[in-house]
Each structure stands twice: as structure tokens, then as C-alpha cells.
Write a protein that holds these residues in place. Structure first.
Motif, PDB file in Angstrom:
ATOM      1  N   TRP A 140       0.839  -1.211   0.000  1.00 22.75           N
ATOM      2  CA  TRP A 140       0.000   0.000   0.000  1.00 22.75           C
ATOM      3  C   TRP A 140       0.869   1.255   0.000  1.00 22.75           C
ATOM      4  O   TRP A 140       0.646   2.192  -0.770  1.00 22.75           O
ATOM      5  CB  TRP A 140      -0.905  -0.049   1.230  1.00 22.75           C
ATOM      6  N   ALA A 141       1.879   1.284   0.851  1.00 20.70           N
ATOM      7  CA  ALA A 141       2.752   2.448   0.940  1.00 20.70           C
ATOM      8  C   ALA A 141       3.547   2.647  -0.350  1.00 20.70           C
ATOM      9  O   ALA A 141       3.779   3.788  -0.779  1.00 20.70           O
ATOM     10  CB  ALA A 141       3.696   2.302   2.132  1.00 20.70           C
ATOM     11  N   SER A 142       3.940   1.566  -0.984  1.00 14.84           N
ATOM     12  CA  SER A 142       4.666   1.675  -2.257  1.00 14.84           C
ATOM     13  C   SER A 142       3.779   2.273  -3.342  1.00 14.84           C
ATOM     14  O   SER A 142       4.248   3.073  -4.166  1.00 14.84           O
ATOM     15  CB  SER A 142       5.169   0.289  -2.692  1.00 14.84           C
ATOM     16  N   VAL A 143       2.502   1.897  -3.355  1.00  7.47           N
ATOM     17  CA  VAL A 143       1.552   2.485  -4.299  1.00  7.47           C
ATOM     18  C   VAL A 143       1.457   3.992  -4.075  1.00  7.47           C
ATOM     19  O   VAL A 143       1.457   4.791  -5.021  1.00  7.47           O
ATOM     20  CB  VAL A 143       0.167   1.823  -4.156  1.00  7.47           C
ATOM     21  N   ILE A 144       1.371   4.394  -2.817  1.00  3.09           N
ATOM     22  CA  ILE A 144       1.270   5.822  -2.489  1.00  3.09           C
ATOM     23  C   ILE A 144       2.507   6.571  -2.966  1.00  3.09           C
ATOM     24  O   ILE A 144       2.402   7.670  -3.539  1.00  3.09           O
ATOM     25  CB  ILE A 144       1.052   6.004  -0.979  1.00  3.09           C
ATOM     26  N   ALA A 145       3.678   6.001  -2.765  1.00  2.00           N
ATOM     27  CA  ALA A 145       4.911   6.644  -3.218  1.00  2.00           C
ATOM     28  C   ALA A 145       4.891   6.856  -4.726  1.00  2.00           C
ATOM     29  O   ALA A 145       5.362   7.900  -5.223  1.00  2.00           O
ATOM     30  CB  ALA A 145       6.118   5.803  -2.802  1.00  2.00           C
ATOM     31  N   THR A 213       3.863  -1.006  12.268  1.00  2.00           N
ATOM     32  CA  THR A 213       3.773  -1.559  10.921  1.00  2.00           C
ATOM     33  C   THR A 213       3.469  -0.466   9.905  1.00  2.00           C
ATOM     34  O   THR A 213       4.078  -0.388   8.838  1.00  2.00           O
ATOM     35  CB  THR A 213       2.686  -2.646  10.865  1.00  2.00           C
ATOM     36  N   VAL A 214       2.535   0.403  10.244  1.00  2.00           N
ATOM     37  CA  VAL A 214       2.135   1.477   9.336  1.00  2.00           C
ATOM     38  C   VAL A 214       3.277   2.474   9.146  1.00  2.00           C
ATOM     39  O   VAL A 214       3.629   2.832   8.013  1.00  2.00           O
ATOM     40  CB  VAL A 214       0.872   2.187   9.865  1.00  2.00           C
ATOM     41  N   VAL A 215       3.866   2.923  10.245  1.00  2.00           N
ATOM     42  CA  VAL A 215       4.949   3.905  10.169  1.00  2.00           C
ATOM     43  C   VAL A 215       6.145   3.335   9.414  1.00  2.00           C
ATOM     44  O   VAL A 215       6.742   4.012   8.557  1.00  2.00           O
ATOM     45  CB  VAL A 215       5.367   4.359  11.584  1.00  2.00           C
ATOM     46  N   SER A 216       6.502   2.100   9.694  1.00  2.00           N
ATOM     47  CA  SER A 216       7.650   1.480   9.029  1.00  2.00           C
ATOM     48  C   SER A 216       7.404   1.302   7.539  1.00  2.00           C
ATOM     49  O   SER A 216       8.324   1.473   6.723  1.00  2.00           O
ATOM     50  CB  SER A 216       7.971   0.133   9.671  1.00  2.00           C
ATOM     51  N   ALA A 217       6.175   0.969   7.162  1.00  2.00           N
ATOM     52  CA  ALA A 217       5.845   0.808   5.751  1.00  2.00           C
ATOM     53  C   ALA A 217       5.962   2.130   5.007  1.00  2.00           C
ATOM     54  O   ALA A 217       6.501   2.193   3.892  1.00  2.00           O
ATOM     55  CB  ALA A 217       4.433   0.250   5.610  1.00  2.00           C
ATOM     56  N   GLY A 222      10.072   5.179   1.205  1.00  2.00           N
ATOM     57  CA  GLY A 222      10.867   6.336   0.845  1.00  2.00           C
ATOM     58  C   GLY A 222      10.240   7.672   1.179  1.00  2.00           C
ATOM     59  O   GLY A 222      10.723   8.716   0.731  1.00  2.00           O
ATOM     60  N   LEU A 223       9.170   7.661   1.976  1.00  2.00           N
ATOM     61  CA  LEU A 223       8.525   8.911   2.360  1.00  2.00           C
ATOM     62  C   LEU A 223       9.085   9.389   3.697  1.00  2.00           C
ATOM     63  O   LEU A 223       9.399   8.581   4.580  1.00  2.00           O
ATOM     64  CB  LEU A 223       7.016   8.717   2.466  1.00  2.00           C
ATOM     65  N   ARG A 224       9.202  10.704   3.837  1.00  2.00           N
ATOM     66  CA  ARG A 224       9.717  11.288   5.083  1.00  2.00           C
ATOM     67  C   ARG A 224       8.549  11.696   5.966  1.00  2.00           C
ATOM     68  O   ARG A 224       7.715  12.517   5.569  1.00  2.00           O
ATOM     69  CB  ARG A 224      10.587  12.512   4.804  1.00  2.00           C
ATOM     70  N   ILE A 225       8.476  11.096   7.139  1.00  2.00           N
ATOM     71  CA  ILE A 225       7.354  11.376   8.040  1.00  2.00           C
ATOM     72  C   ILE A 225       7.546  12.753   8.672  1.00  2.00           C
ATOM     73  O   ILE A 225       8.553  13.029   9.321  1.00  2.00           O
ATOM     74  CB  ILE A 225       7.223  10.276   9.106  1.00  2.00           C
ATOM     75  N   SER A 264      -3.083  10.484  13.228  1.00  2.00           N
ATOM     76  CA  SER A 264      -2.908  11.057  11.895  1.00  2.00           C
ATOM     77  C   SER A 264      -1.414  11.141  11.584  1.00  2.00           C
ATOM     78  O   SER A 264      -0.589  11.386  12.452  1.00  2.00           O
ATOM     79  CB  SER A 264      -3.552  12.441  11.792  1.00  2.00           C
ATOM     80  N   ILE A 265      -1.102  10.920  10.313  1.00  2.00           N
ATOM     81  CA  ILE A 265       0.281  10.939   9.833  1.00  2.00           C
ATOM     82  C   ILE A 265       0.354  11.782   8.563  1.00  2.00           C
ATOM     83  O   ILE A 265      -0.503  11.663   7.682  1.00  2.00           O
ATOM     84  CB  ILE A 265       0.794   9.521   9.525  1.00  2.00           C
ATOM     85  N   ARG A 266       1.359  12.611   8.493  1.00  2.00           N
ATOM     86  CA  ARG A 266       1.667  13.308   7.242  1.00  2.00           C
ATOM     87  C   ARG A 266       3.089  12.932   6.860  1.00  2.00           C
ATOM     88  O   ARG A 266       4.008  12.991   7.697  1.00  2.00           O
ATOM     89  CB  ARG A 266       1.518  14.809   7.408  1.00  2.00           C
ATOM     90  N   ALA A 267       3.270  12.535   5.611  1.00  2.00           N
ATOM     91  CA  ALA A 267       4.595  12.122   5.135  1.00  2.00           C
ATOM     92  C   ALA A 267       4.794  12.640   3.725  1.00  2.00           C
ATOM     93  O   ALA A 267       3.892  12.547   2.888  1.00  2.00           O
ATOM     94  CB  ALA A 267       4.734  10.607   5.173  1.00  2.00           C
ATOM     95  N   GLU A 268       5.960  13.185   3.454  1.00  2.00           N
ATOM     96  CA  GLU A 268       6.198  13.806   2.151  1.00  2.00           C
ATOM     97  C   GLU A 268       7.158  12.992   1.309  1.00  2.00           C
ATOM     98  O   GLU A 268       7.989  12.235   1.809  1.00  2.00           O
ATOM     99  CB  GLU A 268       6.746  15.223   2.321  1.00  2.00           C
ATOM    100  N   LYS A 269       7.030  13.190   0.008  1.00  2.00           N
ATOM    101  CA  LYS A 269       7.951  12.568  -0.928  1.00  2.00           C
ATOM    102  C   LYS A 269       9.160  13.473  -1.058  1.00  2.00           C
ATOM    103  O   LYS A 269       9.033  14.631  -1.452  1.00  2.00           O
ATOM    104  CB  LYS A 269       7.278  12.357  -2.280  1.00  2.00           C
TER     105      LYS A 269
END
Length: 270
Positions: A140-145, A213-217, A222-225, A264-269
Motif C-alpha cells: 500500500w505504501a509503495s503504491v502511495i509513493a 507496521t504502518v509507520v515502518s511501511a 521512501g517517504l519522510r514522516i 494522523s500521519i503526514r509524510a512527504e515525498k
């Protein structure tokens, strides 16, 4: 459970397809109120996401599009994606009825990149009750990236996994293994929006992903939290031990130890 887990997509799709019309008519979603004022977003969401005017936003697992359209009203160029054809049909009809410019696509979240034909977005938005329906959070996280444009960001608001390990009546006793991430059989007749509703497709499969699990994914993709915020309130009667406060805010009773109910989490590319 092995047979159910192998059929998770089929079972969950049938489960949600059937519940779309129920949810559209349920007081829980207050569609009459939404039509009068199309804004279903939480205050902390809009504050944490910031100004969306002119930005391209994709809402994954959008159901019938209330939150998607709420971002459009705030000026975003929105795309909503969900694997349920009835949900996407309802979302498109609602956008037309309200005169809101929005695009809705039917696709599994894991197929989102091909569904949008490689388009990228300034914001990927994922909200409450989404991750528990997905078996693979790293994928899922890879798709988002892949969906994010350079300098774009993910915004995730979810129910906190710790809140589901406590007993229903008092919310003070640990009754479930926090690190047991599933799969687990779920479902049953009715729905959270209308427990008395008559339903036929009552089998579903869920996963309870830990916060780590969510944060590590997300980090592994490659996203910066930028932040992780935990909140001591939620937005429906998640447990009988909760009490309703202002509007649709639910908390544990006054004087009880506070625990995280949402995050809630915000993470940038980068």
C-alpha cells in the motif's frame, strides 16, 4: 480462516457493495445535511492538510465520496478511487447532483497507479476505516509513493490500533493481542451505520495493523514522516465505554485514563 483469507477481496467487495445503499440512507451519514453543506471533514484534518486550493488530491478507498467532495469544495482537483462499483456510481451521481467537479474511478487500491494511468498527485488522502481492509501495508505504501508527485505528501487519518485491544464495556482491560495483525474473520449482519439493516453478504476479512507496521511501511517506501499525532477521541461509538461529547466526538469518561483512539500521519515525498 485460511479459506476466508484467500477470498478476502471477493468477500470484502460483496460486503461493501451491499452496504452502499444502506449507508446512503442511514442517519449516521446524514446525507440530507451533507447536501445542504457538503463538508464531512474533521477540523484536525483540514488544519493538518492545509490549503488544498488548486492541488491535485486522490482519495483512496473513498466509499461514496463524501470526504472526496468535501476536499473539492475547498478547492482541490479531486479523484476518488474505490473497489466498489455501487460506491463509485453513488459518488459520481452525488457530484453531479451537487454540481461539484470530481472524478471517480473503480479500482482496487493496489491497482491505483494503473487506474490513473500514471498520473501523480500533490496529496494522497486516506481516512478512517481504510487500512484494516488491506492485507499488505508495505505494498500500500509503495503504491502511495508512486502516486505522489515530487514534494507531494500522504495524509492518513485512522482509528488507533491500540483502541481495539480493550474490552467493549469498560475500555480498561486488555482483551486482545495488540501484535496479532490478522487476518481475522469479521462482518456479521447489519452495519456500523445501521445495525438493524437486513443484509445477506455478512462475511468479511480484516487486519489490525500495529502503528509500527504502518509507520515502518511509509518510511520504507521512501517517504519522510513529518508528524505522527495521536488523539484521545474518535467519531463514532467505537466502544460502549465511550461517551459522546460535542457533535460527533466520543471520548472515555471524565477521570478515566486517556488512551489514543485515532491518529494522523503526514509524510512527504523527498
Amino acid at each position: 480462516m485460511g479459506d476466508l483469507a484467500g477470498r478476502w477481496r471477493e468477500l470484502n467487495k460483496a460486503y461493501w457493495d451491499e452496504r452502499v445503499p444502506i449507508h446512503l440512507g442511514a442517519a449516521f451519514y446524514d446525507m440530507e445535511g451533507f447536501r445542504a453543506r457538503p463538508d464531512s471533514l474533521k477540523d484536525f484534518e483540514t488544519a493538518e492538510v492545509g490549503d488544498v486550493r488548486g492541488k491535485r488530491l486522490i482519495h483512496l478507498q473513498c466509499h461514496f465520496g463524501r470526504d472526496t467532495l468535501s476536499w473539492a469544495v475547498r478547492g482541490a482537483q479531486v479523484t476518488g478511487l474505490d473497489f466498489s462499483p455501487p460506491a463509485i456510481k453513488a459518488a459520481s451521481q452525488l457530484a453531479t447532483e451537487l454540481g461539484i467537479d470530481a472524478r471517480f474511478l473503480t479500482a482496487d487500491v493496489y491497482d491505483a497507479v494503473s487506474a490513473v494511468e500514471g498520473e501523480t498527485f500533490d496529496i494522497v488522502y486516506v481516512s478512517f476505516g481504510a487500512l484494516n481492509w488491506l492485507p499488505d501495508i508495505s505494498r500500500w505504501a509503495s503504491v502511495i509513493a508512486e502516486l505522489l508527485a515530487p514534494t507531494g505528501h500522504l495524509y492518513l487519518a485512522e482509528f488507533h490500533p491500540f483502541s481495539f485491544v480493550l474490552d467493549d464495556e469498560t475500555g480498561s482491560t486488555v482483551t486482545h493481542d495488540y501484535f496479532d495483525e490478522g487476518p481475522e474473520a469479521s462482518g456479521g449482519p447489519g452495519t456500523y451505520a445501521d445495525e438493524a439493516a437486513t443484509t445477506e453478504g455478512n462475511e468479511s476479512v480484516e487486519w489490525r495493523h500495529s502503528l509500527s507496521t504502518v509507520v515502518s511501511a511509509i518510511a520504507g517506501a521512501g517517504l519522510r514522516i513529518q508528524f505522527l499525532h495521536e488523539h484521545d477521541y474518535t467519531f463514532y461509538l467505537q466502544r460502549r465505554s465511550l461517551e459522546r461529547h460535542d457533535g460527533d466526538i466520543y471520548r472515555h469518561s471524565e477521570g478515566a485514563p486517556r488512551i489514543p483512539l485515532t491518529y494522523s500521519i503526514r509524510a512527504e515525498k523527498a
